[in-house]
Design a protein around this motif. Structure first.
Motif, short mmCIF file in Angstrom:
data_model
loop_
_atom_site.label_atom_id
_atom_site.label_comp_id
_atom_site.label_asym_id
_atom_site.label_seq_id
_atom_site.Cartn_x
_atom_site.Cartn_y
_atom_site.Cartn_z
N THR A 73 0.83 -1.20 0.00
CA THR A 73 0.00 0.00 0.00
C THR A 73 0.87 1.25 0.00
N ARG A 74 0.25 2.41 0.12
CA ARG A 74 0.95 3.68 0.03
C ARG A 74 1.68 4.02 1.32
N SER A 75 2.79 4.71 1.18
CA SER A 75 3.63 5.02 2.34
C SER A 75 2.94 5.94 3.33
N LYS A 76 2.02 6.79 2.87
CA LYS A 76 1.38 7.76 3.74
C LYS A 76 0.42 7.13 4.75
N ASN A 77 0.16 5.82 4.60
CA ASN A 77 -0.73 5.11 5.53
C ASN A 77 -0.01 4.03 6.33
N SER A 78 1.31 4.01 6.27
CA SER A 78 2.08 2.94 6.91
C SER A 78 1.88 2.89 8.41
N GLY A 79 1.90 4.05 9.06
CA GLY A 79 1.72 4.09 10.50
C GLY A 79 0.35 3.60 10.92
N ASN A 80 -0.67 3.93 10.14
CA ASN A 80 -2.02 3.47 10.42
C ASN A 80 -2.11 1.96 10.33
N ILE A 81 -1.43 1.39 9.34
CA ILE A 81 -1.43 -0.07 9.18
C ILE A 81 -0.71 -0.74 10.35
N ILE A 82 0.40 -0.16 10.76
CA ILE A 82 1.13 -0.70 11.91
C ILE A 82 0.23 -0.69 13.14
N MET A 83 -0.47 0.40 13.35
CA MET A 83 -1.35 0.52 14.52
C MET A 83 -2.47 -0.51 14.47
N LYS A 84 -3.06 -0.73 13.30
CA LYS A 84 -4.15 -1.69 13.19
C LYS A 84 -3.67 -3.11 13.51
N ASN A 85 -2.54 -3.48 12.94
CA ASN A 85 -2.04 -4.83 13.19
C ASN A 85 -1.59 -5.02 14.63
N LEU A 86 -1.00 -3.99 15.20
CA LEU A 86 -0.60 -4.06 16.61
C LEU A 86 -1.82 -4.20 17.52
N VAL A 121 -8.71 -8.77 7.91
CA VAL A 121 -9.59 -7.69 7.47
C VAL A 121 -8.81 -6.42 7.18
N SER A 122 -7.74 -6.20 7.91
CA SER A 122 -7.00 -4.94 7.83
C SER A 122 -6.56 -4.59 6.42
N GLY A 123 -5.98 -5.55 5.72
CA GLY A 123 -5.46 -5.27 4.39
C GLY A 123 -6.52 -4.91 3.37
N ALA A 124 -7.72 -5.49 3.51
CA ALA A 124 -8.78 -5.26 2.53
C ALA A 124 -9.38 -3.87 2.63
N VAL A 125 -9.24 -3.22 3.78
CA VAL A 125 -9.84 -1.89 3.97
C VAL A 125 -8.77 -0.82 4.18
N ALA A 126 -7.53 -1.13 3.79
CA ALA A 126 -6.41 -0.22 4.03
C ALA A 126 -6.58 1.09 3.28
N GLY A 127 -6.16 2.17 3.92
CA GLY A 127 -6.04 3.46 3.25
C GLY A 127 -7.25 4.35 3.27
N ARG A 128 -8.37 3.89 3.85
CA ARG A 128 -9.57 4.76 3.83
C ARG A 128 -10.51 4.54 5.01
N THR A 129 -10.17 3.67 5.93
CA THR A 129 -11.08 3.33 7.03
C THR A 129 -10.71 4.07 8.31
N LYS A 130 -11.73 4.53 9.03
CA LYS A 130 -11.50 5.18 10.32
C LYS A 130 -10.84 4.20 11.30
N PHE A 131 -9.86 4.69 12.01
CA PHE A 131 -9.16 3.84 12.97
C PHE A 131 -10.10 3.39 14.08
N SER A 132 -10.96 4.28 14.56
CA SER A 132 -11.90 3.92 15.63
C SER A 132 -12.86 2.84 15.17
N THR A 133 -13.34 2.95 13.93
CA THR A 133 -14.24 1.94 13.38
C THR A 133 -13.54 0.58 13.29
N TYR A 134 -12.30 0.61 12.83
CA TYR A 134 -11.56 -0.64 12.71
C TYR A 134 -11.34 -1.30 14.07
N LEU A 135 -11.03 -0.50 15.09
CA LEU A 135 -10.80 -1.05 16.42
C LEU A 135 -12.05 -1.78 16.94
N ILE A 136 -13.21 -1.19 16.71
CA ILE A 136 -14.46 -1.82 17.16
C ILE A 136 -14.69 -3.12 16.41
#
Length: 426
Positions: free
Chosen positions: A47-60, A123-138
């Motif tokens: 995916t794009r570099s501008k979302n890397s931190g978000n992806i790390i947070m989701k997987n963590l 699930v994380s990879g399929a919705v990468a780059g456009r999903t709210k972090f709070s929504t993903y956590l729930i």
């Protein structure tokens, strides 16, 4: 040797085998834990570099939230001794310690916890780059607390209260229990969240390349390594015949992964006139997912064929979802885990040495494998849909257009993962 001496020796051997089994399960669980790093690298790289931190947070957070919720609630729903609603899910008396797990087989809890986290991470990879972090956590919390544990209780306790176990269903390490569940949830989430901005222009799909294929390749290799624990550890024992069986499972896993990569390589080479890197990487993962159900039920030849089939099917599936159905899945998670999870489960009914179609077993096992896997897919899809409808009406599913264009790292987490000159290349 007297009878007493023989009994003492037998008990000592049994105790040693038990300890070796517990050690093997613990080592396998550590390997599966390390797979979380692999999933993170694959998703970041694809995916794009501008979302890397978000992806790390989701997987963590998949791992962190899943660890707490599965210990507190999920394990009891999945492995409790008392069935509810005719075996739909389980509970346990408090003295058994399954809610806020406090039994003494902690290694089993650890092993099952990392499996639970894997289902969420898909699930994380399929919705990468456009999903709210709070929504993903729930979504991650509900998946690890309720969705995965309930469906897992249908088979893996291996008793007469698990209806798919009674039916003769075979899913050794979770092609359906883990991967098809995660893949079905990913499919629903990707559809409901919608595609990334710029992915489809005038109805035509546009390539949005990943920013670091080195990360993607390293992630796949880590996952390949971790899968030896994922599948081999699911033997749940070590010593004597279990050692032979676990070794066979590991070899079958490796053969299927290699076959999946080779099949995807040559299929894309013929189809695109180029040896496609991303599809080859996903081909290896497709082989791994596909063999996970049958790695303890088929031989090496069956593993080879399953890997080859999944390696081709994953390419066709990724193309079909992208071009025909306009479903944006940046990493191919739906195809790798959902489609190949289902396919691998069904193919057990063809290649299983005991009951498989080509070994004169008839169609019975093939039928059980088909409706069993579909039950997992429908359950995960329905529950995910209901949850996301609620979240859409309340906190929303995706970030604003401005946030998506500028990157989730800045807007969701207040930082960049790369120096400015690299990040701006997106």
């Amino acid at each position: 040797m007297s009878q007493l001496e023989q009994e003492t020796l037998d008990k000592a051997i049994e105790a040693i085998n038990g300890d070796m089994g517990a050690l093997w399960i613990t080592i396998a669980a550590i390997l599966v834990f390390f797979m979380q790093a692999g999933f993170t690298l694959v998703e970041v790289g694809f995916t794009r570099s501008k979302n890397s931190g978000n992806i790390i947070m989701k997987n963590l957070m998949d791992l962190a939230v899943g660890s707490i919720m599965f210990w507190a609630v999920g394990y009891g729903i999945m492995y409790g001794s008392d069935t509810v609603l005719g075996g739909f899910f389980r509970t346990s008396p408090s003295d058994q310690g399954y809610f806020f797990f406090s039994a003494d087989d902690w290694y089993n809890l650890f092993f099952q916890t990392v499996f639970c986290a894997t289902a969420a991470t898909i699930v994380s990879g399929a919705v990468a780059g456009r999903t709210k972090f709070s929504t993903y956590l729930i979504l991650s919390a509900v998946l690890t607390t309720i969705i995965y544990p309930i469906s897992g209780s249908w088979y893996w306790p291996f008793d007469d209260d698990a209806w798919l176990n009674v039916a003769g269903f075979v899913d050794f390490a979770g092609s359906s229990v883990v991967h098809a569940v995660g893949g079905a949830a990913a499919l629903v989430a990707a559809i409901m969240v919608g595609p990334r901005i710029g992915k489809y222009v005038d109805g035509k799909p546009q390539v949005i390349p990943g920013h670091n294929m080195m990360f993607g390749a390293l992630g796949v290799l880590i996952l390949w390594l971790g899968w030896f624990g994922f599948n081999g550890g699911s033997q749940l024992a070590w010593g004597g015949s279990d050692t032979v069986a676990a070794g066979s499972v590991i070899i079958n896993t490796n053969i299927a992964a290699a076959a999946g990569a080779i099949a995807a390589l040559f299929f894309t080479w013929m189809r695109y006139k180029k040896a496609d890197l991303s599809m080859t990487l996903n081909g290896a993962l497709a082989g791994l997912v596909g063999i996970t159900a049958g790695c303890g039920a088929v031989n090496a030849f069956g593993s080879l064929i399953i890997g080859l089939i999944c390696g081709v099917v994953v390419v066709l599936s990724i193309e079909t979802l992208d071009k025909k159905f306009k479903i944006d899945d940046p990493v191919g998670a739906i195809s790798v885990h959902g489609v190949c999870g289902f396919l691998g489960t069904v193919l057990v009914g063809v290649f299983a040495l005991d009951g498989g179609l080509i070994y004169d077993g008839g169609f019975k096992l093939l039928w059980v494998q088909t409706y069993g896997s579909l039950a997992y897919i429908l359950w995960a899809a329905l529950t995910t849909f209901i949850l996301l409808i609620i979240l859409k009406k309340t906190i929303g599913l995706r970030v604003s257009e401005k946030e998506e264009i500028e990157g989730l790292d800045i807007h969701e987490h207040g930082m960049e993962s790369y120096p400015e000159h690299i990040s701006n290349q997106d």
